[in-house]
Motif scaffolding. Structure first.
Motif, short mmCIF file in Angstrom:
data_model
loop_
_atom_site.label_atom_id
_atom_site.label_comp_id
_atom_site.label_asym_id
_atom_site.label_seq_id
_atom_site.Cartn_x
_atom_site.Cartn_y
_atom_site.Cartn_z
N ASP A 66 -33.66 -29.49 -62.59
CA ASP A 66 -34.52 -28.63 -61.76
C ASP A 66 -35.99 -28.79 -62.11
O ASP A 66 -36.85 -28.87 -61.23
CB ASP A 66 -34.11 -27.16 -61.88
N GLU A 67 -36.30 -28.84 -63.40
CA GLU A 67 -37.70 -29.01 -63.83
C GLU A 67 -38.26 -30.35 -63.40
O GLU A 67 -39.40 -30.43 -62.92
CB GLU A 67 -37.81 -28.85 -65.35
N LEU A 68 -37.49 -31.40 -63.54
CA LEU A 68 -37.95 -32.73 -63.13
C LEU A 68 -38.15 -32.79 -61.61
O LEU A 68 -39.13 -33.37 -61.13
CB LEU A 68 -36.98 -33.81 -63.60
N ALA A 69 -37.24 -32.18 -60.88
CA ALA A 69 -37.38 -32.15 -59.41
C ALA A 69 -38.65 -31.41 -59.01
O ALA A 69 -39.38 -31.86 -58.12
CB ALA A 69 -36.15 -31.51 -58.78
N ARG A 70 -38.94 -30.29 -59.67
CA ARG A 70 -40.17 -29.55 -59.37
C ARG A 70 -41.40 -30.38 -59.71
O ARG A 70 -42.39 -30.38 -58.98
CB ARG A 70 -40.20 -28.23 -60.14
N GLU A 71 -41.35 -31.11 -60.82
CA GLU A 71 -42.48 -31.95 -61.22
C GLU A 71 -42.71 -33.07 -60.20
O GLU A 71 -43.86 -33.37 -59.84
CB GLU A 71 -42.22 -32.53 -62.61
N ILE A 72 -41.64 -33.67 -59.74
CA ILE A 72 -41.75 -34.70 -58.72
C ILE A 72 -42.32 -34.12 -57.44
O ILE A 72 -43.23 -34.69 -56.82
CB ILE A 72 -40.39 -35.38 -58.48
N GLU A 73 -41.82 -32.98 -57.03
CA GLU A 73 -42.31 -32.32 -55.81
C GLU A 73 -43.79 -31.96 -55.93
O GLU A 73 -44.57 -32.19 -55.00
CB GLU A 73 -41.48 -31.08 -55.52
#
Length: 86
Positions: A66-73
């Motif tokens: 979830d954290e990596l997805a938010r960072e990518i977004e």
């Protein structure tokens, strides 16, 4: 696209062009995509595990994904250049 970048595209299919464009020119972004792919693979692995710490690892990898997805977004959102108002 490579498998690492595909992890981001699976998460954000409507932004596949932006992901591809960003990955082509930004090594740090490619590394984020690689980290996401690795974290998702580990999550899948732990989901089928039978070891006692399975639930703890699943929870940890869910948070990481979830954290990596938010960072990518966030990185993709920062790439958008708004049109000037008239």
């Amino acid at each position: 696209m490579d498998e690492d970048t595909n992890a981001a595209v699976r998460r954000f299919p409507d932004r596949s062009r932006a992901i591809s464009d960003r990955a082509a020119r930004d090594e740090g972004f490619r590394e984020m995509c690689a980290d996401l792919a690795t974290a998702e693979a580990e999550l899948r692995k732990w989901s089928t595990s039978t070891v006692p710490r399975r639930e703890q690892r699943i929870a940890e990898y869910n948070v990481l994904v979830d954290e990596l997805a938010r960072e990518i977004e966030t990185t993709l959102d920062a790439s958008v250049v708004p049109f000037p108002k008239r």
